[in-house]
Structure formats: C-alpha cells, structure tokens
Scaffold this motif. Structure first.
Motif, mmCIF file in Angstrom:
data_model
loop_
_atom_site.group_PDB
_atom_site.id
_atom_site.type_symbol
_atom_site.label_atom_id
_atom_site.label_comp_id
_atom_site.label_asym_id
_atom_site.label_seq_id
_atom_site.Cartn_x
_atom_site.Cartn_y
_atom_site.Cartn_z
ATOM 1 N N LEU A 204 0.815 -1.229 0.000
ATOM 2 C CA LEU A 204 0.000 0.000 0.000
ATOM 3 C C LEU A 204 0.848 1.279 0.000
ATOM 4 C CD1 LEU A 204 -2.784 -0.943 2.613
ATOM 5 C CD2 LEU A 204 -2.739 -1.396 0.156
ATOM 6 N N ASN A 205 2.187 1.132 -0.012
ATOM 7 C CA ASN A 205 3.114 2.286 -0.006
ATOM 8 C C ASN A 205 2.844 3.262 1.138
ATOM 9 O OD1 ASN A 205 4.588 1.557 -2.394
ATOM 10 N ND2 ASN A 205 2.747 2.127 -3.563
ATOM 11 N N PRO A 206 2.845 2.776 2.368
ATOM 12 C CA PRO A 206 2.551 3.682 3.491
ATOM 13 C C PRO A 206 3.753 4.558 3.846
ATOM 14 C CG PRO A 206 3.106 1.514 4.317
ATOM 15 C CD PRO A 206 3.144 1.407 2.825
ATOM 16 N N ASP A 210 0.573 8.744 7.421
ATOM 17 C CA ASP A 210 -0.562 8.479 6.530
ATOM 18 C C ASP A 210 -1.745 7.955 7.332
ATOM 19 O OD1 ASP A 210 0.923 9.215 4.346
ATOM 20 O OD2 ASP A 210 1.213 7.163 3.572
ATOM 21 N N ARG A 211 -2.944 8.211 6.806
ATOM 22 C CA ARG A 211 -4.158 7.709 7.453
ATOM 23 C C ARG A 211 -4.757 6.584 6.609
ATOM 24 N NH1 ARG A 211 -5.708 10.470 11.655
ATOM 25 N NH2 ARG A 211 -7.958 10.127 11.546
ATOM 26 N N PHE A 212 -5.281 5.591 7.302
ATOM 27 C CA PHE A 212 -5.871 4.420 6.645
ATOM 28 C C PHE A 212 -7.257 4.175 7.213
ATOM 29 C CE2 PHE A 212 -1.373 3.956 6.104
ATOM 30 C CZ PHE A 212 -1.219 3.323 4.883
ATOM 31 N N GLN A 227 -10.785 5.911 10.740
ATOM 32 C CA GLN A 227 -9.525 6.332 10.141
ATOM 33 C C GLN A 227 -8.436 6.284 11.207
ATOM 34 O OE1 GLN A 227 -9.722 10.077 8.091
ATOM 35 N NE2 GLN A 227 -11.517 9.490 6.898
ATOM 36 N N TYR A 230 -0.890 5.774 10.626
ATOM 37 C CA TYR A 230 0.218 4.824 10.646
ATOM 38 C C TYR A 230 1.423 5.516 11.268
ATOM 39 C CZ TYR A 230 4.154 2.002 8.948
ATOM 40 O OH TYR A 230 5.300 1.257 8.869
ATOM 41 N N LYS A 278 -7.145 0.070 4.318
ATOM 42 C CA LYS A 278 -7.199 0.730 3.009
ATOM 43 C C LYS A 278 -6.668 2.144 3.122
ATOM 44 C CE LYS A 278 -10.445 1.166 -0.819
ATOM 45 N NZ LYS A 278 -11.810 0.802 -1.273
ATOM 46 N N LYS A 279 -5.776 2.528 2.220
ATOM 47 C CA LYS A 279 -5.217 3.882 2.243
ATOM 48 C C LYS A 279 -6.291 4.891 1.858
ATOM 49 C CE LYS A 279 -0.756 5.967 1.294
ATOM 50 N NZ LYS A 279 0.528 5.786 0.596
#
Length: 280
Positions: A204-206, A210-212, A227, A230, A278-279
């Motif tokens: 997912l290229n975190p 970042d928020r998921f 939400q 990370y 999920k990004k």
C-alpha cells in the motif's frame, strides 16, 4: 546438541501445583537443568495461541534448547505425542494437535519423532491418562535437554507432512485494501496483532503519518471502522488515539496509545476476526 535449557509453556496457570509438578519431574531427571517459563497463561484449550507463542519466542533462545508445550484438550485420546527438531536446532515436545503449525510455517521443521510412551514415560504412571504434561512431556523434555537420550531415542520417525496443522487465513488484496485476520493480542496492553506482514502492508506504499481506513469484522458483523494513523511507535498519536504500527514480529499491529484496543471495542482473536486496511 542439547544445552541443558528447558523452557515450559502450558495453559495450566500457577494457581495450583501442576507446573511445579512438571518442574519437579524434570529436576528429578537432571538436577542441573536450567528451567524457564515461556508462559503458563495460554487461554485454556487454545492450541492456536500455544502455537503462536512458541513462534513468537523460540528464535531468541540458543540452538539446543528444549521447549515443552502442553495445551492439550485431547489428553488421553488417540492424538500423538511428538518431538519436533526445528531448522534452528531446537526441540519442541508437544501433543500433535496443531501446536506445531506456526513453527512449521515460519521456522521450519527438520524431523519429527513420536514419543515412545513405553520407554519415555515416568514409571508407575501408565494408568493415569490426564496429566501427560507431567508424565510424558516434562519427563521426555528433561531427558532430551540433559542429553540423557538422543533425538533418535525419543521414538519412531514420523513424516513431517503428517503433523496436524491449524487452518491459517491467507492475506489478500481487494480493491486497494489489504485483508487478514486478528491472530492474537499483546495481552497485557490489549493491542491487536494481525496476520498481515510488513511486506504485504507495504504494498500500500505507506508513509509514517498516513491515514488508513481500518475495518474489523467478526464473521460478517461490522465491529469497528475508523480512520487510523500509521506511526512508528505509540507516541506518534495523542493518548487515547488509535495507531497502526509494525510490531516486534514484523506484522501489522493496531493499538490505542496508553489504552486497550481489545477492551475498548470488544475485539476478539481468531480466523473469524478479519481486518481490512485501506489507504485514504
């Protein structure tokens, strides 16, 4: 090959004399053994948890260490008693009931032998069917750890593919989300440890910060959706806030900074507890 180290795991707890009896049996066999406890607080009858805690721990012990794991709801039945020799040259003495699943998958097993309960059982216990932890496993483990018997003297070899394995949830990717299971808790702190590896999450290229969107289901019932940031460690969010992170086993964890995620949202563990990340 044995190094005189014996490590015990069970679901017995310490409220009575069961663990002490196992230690005593081992010391009767060899008083110089160094005996340590992995844990005796496995949830009663939870074979998966026993399997996971072994996987979580064995790599930090020297080659030649003998582990005895007794979570044995089928005690006295026809299930086999075995010793596994791992790829890292450690012995695991346990019922063949699924306890070796995670070791086989993530550590590797070189060979397995069935414990010959005629030779490798304490004398005068053949009419007792409910405490193999004391009469078979601690006894055999002590003989192996002390070098009083060799691996070959445990009993006949078994095919590695014949051992009982627990079903595992495979990680999947659906519509830009990575999906897995909530395997286990970081019990004392209530963090969730998922089956999703760091490598799979990184599809997912975190980036940190970042928020998921995190969704948790119990079977088909939605339990949690929110939400979540990370972060590298818990302090990357405010106290009471949730955080996604990579745990000490390089798997995705979900926690609340200075709180228990499991208690806050009544989340359990096992293959029926699924998680999607999920990004946003």
């Amino acid at each position: 090959m044995s190094n005189n180290l014996l490590v015990l795991q069970s679901d017995f707890g310490l409220v009575d004399g069961a663990v002490a009896a196992m230690v005593g049996v081992a010391l009767q066999e060899e008083p110089s053994l160094k005996i340590h406890n992995l844990t005796h607080e496995i949830t009663p009858y939870n074979i998966f948890e026993a399997s996971y805690r072994l996987f979580q721990t064995v790599e930090y012990w020297p080659a030649g260490t003998t582990f005895v794991s007794v979570v044995d709801p089928g005690v006295g039945s026809k299930r086999k008693s075995v010793v596994a020799l791992t790829e890292s040259d450690q012995f695991i003495v346990t019922p063949d009931n699924g306890t070796l699943s995670y070791i086989k998958k993530h550590v590797g097993i070189k060979a397995i032998r069935e414990i010959s309960e005629v030779k490798n059982r304490r004398e005068n216990t053949e009419y007792s069917y409910t405490f193999h932890g004391r009469d078979v496993y601690a006894y055999t483990g002590a003989k192996l750890a002390s070098g009083h018997i060799s691996f070959e003297e445990v009993g006949p070899a078994l095919p590695i593919d014949a051992i009982l394995e627990l079903p595992v949830v495979e990680t999947s990717f659906v519509d830009g989300a990575v999906c897995g299971a909530i395997d286990i808790l970081d019990v004392r702190f209530g963090s969730l440890w998922t089956s999703i590896t760091r490598e799979d999450f990184y599809v997912l290229n975190p980036d940190y910060g970042d928020r998921f969107e995190v969704t948790i289901y119990n079977n088909d019932m939605l339990v949690y959706q929110n939400q979540v940031t990370y972060g590298k460690s818990f302090a990357d969010v405010r106290i009471g806030q949730p955080i996604l992170y990579i745990n000490s086993l390089y798997r995705v964890g979900l926690a609340i900074n200075q709180g228990s995620f499991a208690k806050a949202y009544n989340v359990g563990v096992g293959s029926n507890w699924s998680i999607e990340i999920k990004k946003i």
